[in-house]
Structures are given as C-alpha cells and as structure tokens.
Scaffold this motif. Structure first.
Motif, mmCIF file in Angstrom:
data_model
loop_
_atom_site.group_PDB
_atom_site.id
_atom_site.type_symbol
_atom_site.label_atom_id
_atom_site.label_comp_id
_atom_site.label_asym_id
_atom_site.label_seq_id
_atom_site.Cartn_x
_atom_site.Cartn_y
_atom_site.Cartn_z
ATOM 1 N N ALA A 120 0.823 -1.208 0.000
ATOM 2 C CA ALA A 120 0.000 0.000 0.000
ATOM 3 C C ALA A 120 0.857 1.258 0.000
ATOM 4 O O ALA A 120 0.425 2.326 -0.456
ATOM 5 C CB ALA A 120 -0.928 -0.004 1.216
ATOM 6 N N ASP A 121 2.076 1.121 0.504
ATOM 7 C CA ASP A 121 2.986 2.263 0.550
ATOM 8 C C ASP A 121 4.408 1.716 0.646
ATOM 9 O O ASP A 121 4.646 0.682 1.279
ATOM 10 C CB ASP A 121 2.668 3.145 1.760
ATOM 11 C CG ASP A 121 3.492 4.422 1.775
ATOM 12 O OD1 ASP A 121 3.817 4.930 0.683
ATOM 13 O OD2 ASP A 121 3.820 4.898 2.881
ATOM 14 N N PRO A 322 5.801 -2.764 4.157
ATOM 15 C CA PRO A 322 5.727 -1.810 5.262
ATOM 16 C C PRO A 322 4.295 -1.311 5.481
ATOM 17 O O PRO A 322 3.980 -0.749 6.531
ATOM 18 C CB PRO A 322 6.647 -0.673 4.818
ATOM 19 C CG PRO A 322 6.587 -0.721 3.324
ATOM 20 C CD PRO A 322 6.433 -2.173 2.961
ATOM 21 N N ALA A 323 3.445 -1.516 4.482
ATOM 22 C CA ALA A 323 2.026 -1.151 4.579
ATOM 23 C C ALA A 323 1.239 -2.062 3.643
ATOM 24 O O ALA A 323 1.697 -2.353 2.535
ATOM 25 C CB ALA A 323 1.804 0.309 4.208
ATOM 26 N N TYR A 324 0.084 -2.527 4.118
ATOM 27 C CA TYR A 324 -0.750 -3.438 3.336
ATOM 28 C C TYR A 324 -2.084 -2.782 2.994
ATOM 29 O O TYR A 324 -2.573 -1.913 3.725
ATOM 30 C CB TYR A 324 -1.024 -4.720 4.127
ATOM 31 C CG TYR A 324 0.155 -5.660 4.239
ATOM 32 C CD1 TYR A 324 0.233 -6.809 3.459
ATOM 33 C CD2 TYR A 324 1.185 -5.402 5.136
ATOM 34 C CE1 TYR A 324 1.302 -7.691 3.567
ATOM 35 C CE2 TYR A 324 2.271 -6.271 5.250
ATOM 36 C CZ TYR A 324 2.317 -7.412 4.467
ATOM 37 O OH TYR A 324 3.382 -8.273 4.574
ATOM 38 N N LYS A 325 -2.666 -3.234 1.889
ATOM 39 C CA LYS A 325 -3.983 -2.734 1.497
ATOM 40 C C LYS A 325 -5.056 -3.257 2.438
ATOM 41 O O LYS A 325 -6.110 -2.652 2.589
ATOM 42 C CB LYS A 325 -4.264 -3.137 0.046
ATOM 43 C CG LYS A 325 -3.300 -2.461 -0.934
ATOM 44 C CD LYS A 325 -3.361 -3.038 -2.333
ATOM 45 C CE LYS A 325 -2.305 -2.400 -3.231
ATOM 46 N NZ LYS A 325 -2.267 -2.984 -4.585
ATOM 47 N N THR A 327 -5.693 -4.077 6.347
ATOM 48 C CA THR A 327 -5.122 -3.805 7.672
ATOM 49 C C THR A 327 -4.853 -5.085 8.452
ATOM 50 O O THR A 327 -3.861 -5.187 9.182
ATOM 51 C CB THR A 327 -6.068 -2.903 8.488
ATOM 52 O OG1 THR A 327 -6.288 -1.693 7.756
ATOM 53 C CG2 THR A 327 -5.471 -2.557 9.838
ATOM 54 N N LYS A 328 -5.720 -6.080 8.289
ATOM 55 C CA LYS A 328 -5.518 -7.346 8.995
ATOM 56 C C LYS A 328 -4.217 -8.016 8.588
ATOM 57 O O LYS A 328 -3.528 -8.633 9.403
ATOM 58 C CB LYS A 328 -6.700 -8.288 8.740
ATOM 59 C CG LYS A 328 -7.887 -8.087 9.690
ATOM 60 C CD LYS A 328 -8.911 -9.180 9.497
ATOM 61 C CE LYS A 328 -9.973 -9.132 10.585
ATOM 62 N NZ LYS A 328 -9.445 -9.508 11.911
ATOM 63 N N GLN A 329 -3.875 -7.903 7.310
ATOM 64 C CA GLN A 329 -2.613 -8.464 6.830
ATOM 65 C C GLN A 329 -1.429 -7.758 7.500
ATOM 66 O O GLN A 329 -0.437 -8.400 7.874
ATOM 67 C CB GLN A 329 -2.499 -8.291 5.307
ATOM 68 C CG GLN A 329 -3.545 -9.052 4.515
ATOM 69 C CD GLN A 329 -3.040 -10.401 4.027
ATOM 70 O OE1 GLN A 329 -2.553 -11.188 4.825
ATOM 71 N NE2 GLN A 329 -3.164 -10.657 2.741
ATOM 72 N N ALA A 330 -1.540 -6.445 7.634
ATOM 73 C CA ALA A 330 -0.468 -5.671 8.267
ATOM 74 C C ALA A 330 -0.311 -6.056 9.731
ATOM 75 O O ALA A 330 0.809 -6.241 10.229
ATOM 76 C CB ALA A 330 -0.766 -4.175 8.145
#
Length: 376
Positions: A120-121, A322-325, A327-330
């Motif tokens: 995601a970032d 460092p960031a996932y689309k 949130t649960k994955q992150a």
C-alpha cells in the motif's frame, strides 16, 4: 479522652496510607511484569483471520513450529505455508496472494521495484528469521552408513558438482581422507530442479572460495547439466537416500541420518552444526549496497577463519510490506515477525529444526524494521 481519640485517629489514618502505598507498590510490580517483555506473540493484541505464506522449503520445519506457537497465542488466526521454494514464494507474494514470503535469498532490485504494486505504501523488505548451515549430504556404502564424515575443501566440492570429479576414490578426495577406504563408486550429483535460494547460497560459496573451478554466474537456478534434479529440500534428501554414491546439498534441519561433508576452513576440517554456522554469521557484515528501506541483508563471509566455523550457510528471510492494502494483513505481518524473531520464536525453530539463533547484534535493527510496518 479527646486526646486518646485523636491518637487513635492518627494511627488509623497512618494505617490507611500504608495500605494504599502497599497497594500502589503491588500495582507497579504487576505493571512492570506485564510490560517487561514484548518478546512473545502473547504480548501483542490477538490476531484473527486467515493468512497465507509461501517460499523457502528450508524453513518448513521451523515454520511449522512457528505456526503452532503463534496460533497457541492467537487461536483465531489460521495460518498456512506452502514450501514451494524461495523463487516461487517471492513471485507469489509479488502478486499479492500471500501475506509474506520465506526466502533463502534477499530480494533482487527488480523485485523491490515490483513490490510497489503490491504494498500500500513503500517497498517490500526482508528481515532475517532463520540461520542454518547447508549440508553437503552423501550416501556412500561403508562410509555414511557407518556414521563417518568425508573431508573436502571448496575446490573439491565445486569440481564434484561440476562433473569434473566423478569417482569417490578420486585422488582429490582420497588425499583428504587417508583414514577412509573409499570405493571406486561413481558419484551421482543431486541438485535442486526448482528456483531456490538454497542453491544460490550453496554455489555462492564456490564463487567466493573456488572461483577457478566454478565459473557460472550466480543464480537461484542450477547452472549445469550434471546429475539429476529434485524439487525442494525434501526432494533432494529423498533422492540422495535412494541410491549408493549420491551427493547433494540441503538445509541441515532435514539431513537426518545421511552422511555430511566436513568442510576445510584454514588448516582444519569443520563438521556441520548449528553452532558452527552461527560463528560464520557472527563473522559477517550487513550488505550496505542493497536498495530499499528497512532491509537487513547479511553478506556471508565464506572466507571466515573463525575457529570451529562451518562456512556454507544460509540466512533465510521473511519478506513483508511496510504497509498493506488490508489492515488485517499488516497486523498479522507485524505480530508474526515479532514472534518468529523473538527469543521464544528462535528457540522454537532451534528445537524443531536445529537452527542457530539470530545474532544478538542484529536484534535492535530487526525490531526497528518490524516497527516500520503500519497497522493503522
């Protein structure tokens, strides 16, 4: 009378103050105990959901132990790992199909670039989670079945795997093993057929220590037509077990009762062990040429002369965003890495797979990289 009442009142008030102080001390003790360590999956908020990983087959035994430990603290988390090989695991991760990849090879520059479309970032990064020697395994009647090692230097091993030494009693082997009676048996090389970080780590030892005998470019793919291929670590081990005269390479955790080569370091031949592999990592430095943020990549010192060191070793990484689309994955990725790199997680891997623990000198940097994962 009033004087006695006053004295009793003061005594009672003092007792209340003392009790309050004791209670406060008790609260502080409990708080300190609860926050004294974040070195466990149980210290993070419970994780729930289904999470997939794929990659290095070398990690399989350790990952199974990690999954059991992590799910023990997070019973609503369902985790699956496909030991498809480092290359396949990274490619699957780069499609967004998995939360993480296990790899015996650090990300290539183009893979870091590709990860921009998945994360995601920022770009994906690698964190070391697993340190293990790569065993040169063999099956030779009268030697391996008698529990004996065979001594070899880098040049000899390289020539065997390049088809230049084809008999077990070749002078290059016999001269290093005067206490063994070696048979006139043909050598059958067994190598990985799939794209593998274990292969790259194995042949990188030849590139550094026997460059005149191993002239191929460094790659995750086996570079020549010598011998026969087998898929995954388990495939190589199984194939070596099946025939007399075979030789291959595999993560130490899956060697079982096969023979192993003692490798020459300086003037001595060092047998394989987790502790011997750890000595090489302690004598190695981080690779400061890699591109991308948060990456911790070890440049293995194959030329080590550390006492008792075994120089053919792999550092296996977990690769995350460092960031996932999602949130649960992150949340999962952060909690998972926190657990597997903790003392508790490293002990679980050591018990299950015979790995060496991560050097304490890396711990603060590993924590810093994990903390970079955004969960909000």
């Amino acid at each position: 009378m009033q004087k006695n009442i006053l004295i009793r009142s003061i005594a009672a008030l003092s007792g209340i103050v003392m009790l309050a102080s004791v209670a406060a001390c008790g609260d502080n003790t409990a708080s300190t105990t609860d926050s004294s360590s974040t070195d466990s999956a149980s210290k993070t908020a419970p994780i729930s959901g289904n999470f997939q990983g794929a990659g290095a087959s070398s990690q399989q035994s350790a990952v199974e132990a990690w999954i059991a430990g992590f799910q023990g603290a997070n019973p609503d988390a369902k985790i699956a790992y496909n030991p498809s090989g480092s290359g396949a695991g990274v490619q699957t991760f780069l499609t967004g199909a998995t939360a993480w990849a296990g790899s015996d090879k650090a990300l290539a520059d183009d893979e870091v670039e590709q990860s921009k479309s998945v994360c995601a970032d920022g770009t994906a990064f690698d964190v070391p989670v697993y340190v293990s020697p790569i065993a040169v395994i063999f099956n030779l009647k009268g030697v391996s079945d008698a529990g004996k090692h065979i001594n070899m230097d880098a040049d000899t091993i390289a020539k065997i795997f390049d088809g230049k030494i084809t008999k077990w009693n070749d002078p290059a082997i016999a001269d290093q093993n005067k206490d063994l009676t070696l048979p006139d048996t043909a050598i059958t090389v067994v190598h990985r057929s799939d794209k593998s970080g274990t292969t790259q780590n194995f042949v990188s030892y030849f590139k550094d220590q026997a460059p005149d005998s191993w002239t191929y470019d460094l790659s995750e793919n086996w570079p020549n037509e010598v011998g026969q291929g087998a898929k995954g670590t388990s495939g190589v081990v199984s194939t070596v077990k099946q025939a007399d005269g075979t030789i291959g390479y595999a993560d130490f955790s899956q060697v079982g009762d096969l023979g192993t080569v003692a490798v020459k370091v300086g003037d001595s031949y060092n047998e394989i062990s987790a502790e011997a592999g750890s000595k090489v990592i302690e004598d190695s430095k981080q690779d400061d040429t890699v591109k991308g943020d948060n990456r911790i990549v070890i440049k293995i010192n194959h030329a080590t002369e550390a006492k008792g060191a075994y120089p053919i070793v792999l550092v296996s990484y977990d690769i995350v965003c460092p960031a996932y689309k999602d949130t649960k994955q992150a949340e999962f990725a952060k909690a998972w890495l926190t657990y597997v790199t903790s003392d508790e997680g490293q002990k679980a891997a050591q018990d299950a797979a015979g790995t060496a623990p991560l050097p304490s000198s890396l711990k603060s940097e590993i924590i810093k990289s994990i903390e970079a994962i955004k969960t909000k």
